[in-house]
Motif scaffolding. Structure first.
Motif, PDB file in Angstrom:
ATOM      1  N   LEU A 291       8.434  -7.665 -10.737  1.00  0.00           N
ATOM      2  CA  LEU A 291       9.576  -6.772 -10.884  1.00  0.00           C
ATOM      3  C   LEU A 291      10.842  -7.605 -10.850  1.00  0.00           C
ATOM      4  O   LEU A 291      11.018  -8.436  -9.957  1.00  0.00           O
ATOM      5  N   GLU A 292      11.686  -7.409 -11.831  1.00  0.00           N
ATOM      6  CA  GLU A 292      13.031  -7.989 -11.838  1.00  0.00           C
ATOM      7  C   GLU A 292      13.967  -6.817 -11.602  1.00  0.00           C
ATOM      8  O   GLU A 292      14.280  -6.079 -12.536  1.00  0.00           O
ATOM      9  N   GLY A 293      14.362  -6.637 -10.351  1.00  0.00           N
ATOM     10  CA  GLY A 293      15.078  -5.409 -10.001  1.00  0.00           C
ATOM     11  C   GLY A 293      14.081  -4.279 -10.106  1.00  0.00           C
ATOM     12  O   GLY A 293      13.104  -4.237  -9.380  1.00  0.00           O
ATOM     13  N   ASN A 294      14.305  -3.379 -11.073  1.00  0.00           N
ATOM     14  CA  ASN A 294      13.334  -2.303 -11.301  1.00  0.00           C
ATOM     15  C   ASN A 294      12.671  -2.422 -12.674  1.00  0.00           C
ATOM     16  O   ASN A 294      12.080  -1.473 -13.166  1.00  0.00           O
ATOM     17  N   VAL A 295      12.754  -3.594 -13.306  1.00  0.00           N
ATOM     18  CA  VAL A 295      12.176  -3.816 -14.631  1.00  0.00           C
ATOM     19  C   VAL A 295      10.804  -4.491 -14.490  1.00  0.00           C
ATOM     20  O   VAL A 295      10.653  -5.487 -13.784  1.00  0.00           O
TER      21      VAL A 295
ATOM     22  N   ASP B  41      10.247   4.773 -15.074  1.00  0.00           N
ATOM     23  CA  ASP B  41       9.791   5.368 -16.330  1.00  0.00           C
ATOM     24  C   ASP B  41       8.285   5.189 -16.507  1.00  0.00           C
ATOM     25  O   ASP B  41       7.594   6.093 -16.980  1.00  0.00           O
ATOM     26  N   VAL B  42       7.769   4.028 -16.114  1.00  0.00           N
ATOM     27  CA  VAL B  42       6.331   3.781 -16.191  1.00  0.00           C
ATOM     28  C   VAL B  42       5.601   4.733 -15.250  1.00  0.00           C
ATOM     29  O   VAL B  42       4.605   5.355 -15.623  1.00  0.00           O
ATOM     30  N   ILE B  43       6.109   4.874 -14.040  1.00  0.00           N
ATOM     31  CA  ILE B  43       5.504   5.781 -13.061  1.00  0.00           C
ATOM     32  C   ILE B  43       5.461   7.200 -13.615  1.00  0.00           C
ATOM     33  O   ILE B  43       4.427   7.875 -13.563  1.00  0.00           O
ATOM     34  N   GLU B  44       6.568   7.651 -14.190  1.00  0.00           N
ATOM     35  CA  GLU B  44       6.652   9.008 -14.739  1.00  0.00           C
ATOM     36  C   GLU B  44       5.608   9.236 -15.835  1.00  0.00           C
ATOM     37  O   GLU B  44       4.992  10.288 -15.922  1.00  0.00           O
TER      38      GLU B  44
ATOM     39  N   LEU C  96      -1.585   1.551 -11.923  1.00  0.00           N
ATOM     40  CA  LEU C  96      -0.349   0.802 -12.175  1.00  0.00           C
ATOM     41  C   LEU C  96       0.845   1.572 -11.636  1.00  0.00           C
ATOM     42  O   LEU C  96       1.736   0.996 -11.012  1.00  0.00           O
ATOM     43  N   ALA C  97       0.863   2.874 -11.845  1.00  0.00           N
ATOM     44  CA  ALA C  97       1.953   3.705 -11.306  1.00  0.00           C
ATOM     45  C   ALA C  97       1.994   3.601  -9.785  1.00  0.00           C
ATOM     46  O   ALA C  97       3.073   3.454  -9.194  1.00  0.00           O
ATOM     47  N   ARG C  98       0.844   3.654  -9.149  1.00  0.00           N
ATOM     48  CA  ARG C  98       0.784   3.529  -7.680  1.00  0.00           C
ATOM     49  C   ARG C  98       1.253   2.152  -7.224  1.00  0.00           C
ATOM     50  O   ARG C  98       1.970   2.032  -6.224  1.00  0.00           O
ATOM     51  N   ALA C  99       0.843   1.123  -7.957  1.00  0.00           N
ATOM     52  CA  ALA C  99       1.263  -0.245  -7.622  1.00  0.00           C
ATOM     53  C   ALA C  99       2.781  -0.364  -7.714  1.00  0.00           C
ATOM     54  O   ALA C  99       3.423  -0.956  -6.835  1.00  0.00           O
ATOM     55  N   LEU C 100       3.357   0.198  -8.765  1.00  0.00           N
ATOM     56  CA  LEU C 100       4.810   0.122  -8.941  1.00  0.00           C
ATOM     57  C   LEU C 100       5.541   0.913  -7.873  1.00  0.00           C
ATOM     58  O   LEU C 100       6.560   0.461  -7.343  1.00  0.00           O
TER      59      LEU C 100
ATOM     60  N   GLU D 276       5.880  -3.630 -20.643  1.00  0.00           N
ATOM     61  CA  GLU D 276       6.732  -4.816 -20.482  1.00  0.00           C
ATOM     62  C   GLU D 276       8.190  -4.465 -20.787  1.00  0.00           C
ATOM     63  O   GLU D 276       8.504  -3.918 -21.846  1.00  0.00           O
ATOM     64  N   GLY D 277       9.071  -4.740 -19.840  1.00  0.00           N
ATOM     65  CA  GLY D 277      10.503  -4.504 -20.023  1.00  0.00           C
ATOM     66  C   GLY D 277      10.965  -3.091 -19.707  1.00  0.00           C
ATOM     67  O   GLY D 277      12.163  -2.810 -19.746  1.00  0.00           O
TER      68      GLY D 277
END
Length: 85
Positions: free
Chosen positions: A19-23, A51-54, A72-76, A45-46
């Motif tokens: 994660l770069e910030g929230n990216v 947004d990915v979680i949603e 992946l959503a849970r990981a994020l 990517e990017g």
């Protein structure tokens, strides 16, 4: 921030990401459906983690209560939570 998440209930066993910030950057799955998971990694990517979680949260795979995308959503979600500490 580099982050490793051990998946639960999926064919993949681990997700490594940055994660770069929230990216979201450099998503890599260990195990699972190789082509599909490379595609998921490339598509997110990017993107902003939120947004990915949603988009991926709650997706199931067959009879399982989760999927590699849901994991992946849970990981994020977990990574964002840890980053706020």
């Amino acid at each position: 921030m580099k982050y490793t998440y051990r998946t639960k209930g999926t064919c993949s066993t681990q997700i490594d990401l940055e994660l770069e910030g929230n990216v979201v950057r450099n998503v890599h799955y260990t195990g699972g459906c190789d082509g599909n998971l490379k595609s998921v990694a490339k598509l997110v990517e990017g993107m902003k983690a939120e947004d990915v979680i949603e988009k991926l949260e709650g997706i199931t795979c067959g009879w399982k209560g989760t999927s590699c995308g849901d994991q992946l959503a849970r990981a994020l979600r977990q990574a964002l939570s840890e980053e706020k500490k």
